[in-house]
Design a protein around this motif. Structure first.
Motif, PDB file in Angstrom:
ATOM      1  N   GLN A  50      -3.042   3.313  10.011  1.00  0.00           N
ATOM      2  CA  GLN A  50      -4.366   2.968   9.510  1.00  0.00           C
ATOM      3  C   GLN A  50      -4.292   2.348   8.116  1.00  0.00           C
ATOM      4  OE1 GLN A  50      -6.519   6.636   9.781  1.00  0.00           O
ATOM      5  NE2 GLN A  50      -6.658   6.550  12.006  1.00  0.00           N
ATOM      6  N   VAL A  51      -3.359   2.816   7.289  1.00  0.00           N
ATOM      7  CA  VAL A  51      -3.262   2.331   5.911  1.00  0.00           C
ATOM      8  C   VAL A  51      -2.495   1.012   5.827  1.00  0.00           C
ATOM      9  CG1 VAL A  51      -2.300   2.835   3.627  1.00  0.00           C
ATOM     10  CG2 VAL A  51      -3.497   4.618   4.894  1.00  0.00           C
ATOM     11  N   THR A  52      -1.348   0.938   6.470  1.00  0.00           N
ATOM     12  CA  THR A  52      -0.470  -0.223   6.332  1.00  0.00           C
ATOM     13  C   THR A  52      -0.573  -1.205   7.482  1.00  0.00           C
ATOM     14  OG1 THR A  52       1.391   0.846   7.451  1.00  0.00           O
ATOM     15  CG2 THR A  52       1.219   1.147   5.062  1.00  0.00           C
ATOM     16  N   PRO A  87       0.829  -1.198   0.000  1.00  0.00           N
ATOM     17  CA  PRO A  87       0.000   0.000   0.000  1.00  0.00           C
ATOM     18  C   PRO A  87       0.868   1.254   0.000  1.00  0.00           C
ATOM     19  CG  PRO A  87      -0.061  -1.053   2.150  1.00  0.00           C
ATOM     20  CD  PRO A  87       0.743  -1.938   1.240  1.00  0.00           C
ATOM     21  N   CYS A 101       0.697   5.407   0.532  1.00  0.00           N
ATOM     22  CA  CYS A 101      -0.116   6.505   1.040  1.00  0.00           C
ATOM     23  C   CYS A 101       0.613   7.815   0.738  1.00  0.00           C
ATOM     24  CB  CYS A 101      -0.357   6.344   2.534  1.00  0.00           C
ATOM     25  SG  CYS A 101      -1.409   7.620   3.202  1.00  0.00           S
ATOM     26  N   SER A 102       0.180   8.486  -0.311  1.00  0.00           N
ATOM     27  CA  SER A 102       0.858   9.714  -0.733  1.00  0.00           C
ATOM     28  C   SER A 102       0.683  10.833   0.288  1.00  0.00           C
ATOM     29  CB  SER A 102       0.361  10.147  -2.104  1.00  0.00           C
ATOM     30  OG  SER A 102      -1.029  10.378  -2.076  1.00  0.00           O
ATOM     31  N   ALA A 110       0.584  10.555   3.621  1.00  0.00           N
ATOM     32  CA  ALA A 110       1.569  10.339   4.680  1.00  0.00           C
ATOM     33  C   ALA A 110       2.981  10.627   4.174  1.00  0.00           C
ATOM     34  CB  ALA A 110       1.472   8.913   5.210  1.00  0.00           C
ATOM     35  N   LYS A 111       3.256  10.256   2.940  1.00  0.00           N
ATOM     36  CA  LYS A 111       4.584  10.519   2.363  1.00  0.00           C
ATOM     37  C   LYS A 111       4.849  12.019   2.297  1.00  0.00           C
ATOM     38  CE  LYS A 111       7.376   9.520  -1.703  1.00  0.00           C
ATOM     39  NZ  LYS A 111       7.434   8.917  -3.018  1.00  0.00           N
ATOM     40  N   ILE A 134      -1.711   8.043  10.197  1.00  0.00           N
ATOM     41  CA  ILE A 134      -2.256   7.663   8.888  1.00  0.00           C
ATOM     42  C   ILE A 134      -1.643   6.351   8.409  1.00  0.00           C
ATOM     43  CG2 ILE A 134      -2.332   8.305   6.446  1.00  0.00           C
ATOM     44  CD1 ILE A 134      -2.596  11.232   7.396  1.00  0.00           C
ATOM     45  N   LEU A 135      -0.325   6.217   8.543  1.00  0.00           N
ATOM     46  CA  LEU A 135       0.342   4.993   8.087  1.00  0.00           C
ATOM     47  C   LEU A 135      -0.116   3.777   8.873  1.00  0.00           C
ATOM     48  CD1 LEU A 135       3.926   6.281   7.375  1.00  0.00           C
ATOM     49  CD2 LEU A 135       2.365   5.254   5.726  1.00  0.00           C
TER      50      LEU A 135
END
Length: 129
Positions: free
Chosen positions: A80-82, A43, A45-46, A48-49, A77-78
């Motif tokens: 939650q995403v990863t 995944p 996440c732009s 968060a990047k 955020i990361l």
């Protein structure tokens, strides 16, 4: 090229005896299903990047409060995403350690460093010295 496509896509063909020595052993009507061959999906996440990159700039400029806020938001955020055990989450922990160290909060820096260590050990495994 066809063989490469078959390795990447995964073809399900009708069960029958095929002449594999023939130039074209399969007909398009023999294909009953296509299945992508995916080992894992990474995944990205732009948002968060971008937060991490902006946080790096703030840290370099000495704006520790802003950098901490950006890295903390990216961390949330990361997760939650990863998921909580991912290398990008560990990287956020590392940046939070740097901010806390420069701010003089050694207890907070040690806590974040410990979190980063646990995540990296679980993601990458133990490395022999």
């Amino acid at each position: 090229m066809t063989f490469s496509c078959c390795k990447q896509v995964g073809l399900a063909v009708t069960s029958r005896k095929y002449d594999l020595a023939a130039a074209l052993p399969f007909n398009p009507s023999d294909i009953i299903n296509l299945q992508p061959v995916v080992k894992h999906s990474i995944p990205v996440c732009s948002v968060a990047k971008d937060l991490v990159e902006t946080g790096k700039i703030q840290l370099a400029e000495g704006m520790l409060g802003e950098a901490y806020s950006l890295f903390s938001e990216a961390f949330t955020i990361l997760q939650q995403v990863t998921g909580p055990m991912h290398r990008e989450v560990a990287n956020c922990c590392r940046y939070l350690v740097m901010v806390l160290y420069h701010a003089g909060d050694m207890a907070g820096a040690i806590k974040q460093q410990h979190r980063e260590l646990i995540i990296n050990e679980r993601c990458l495994g133990l490395r022999p010295s």
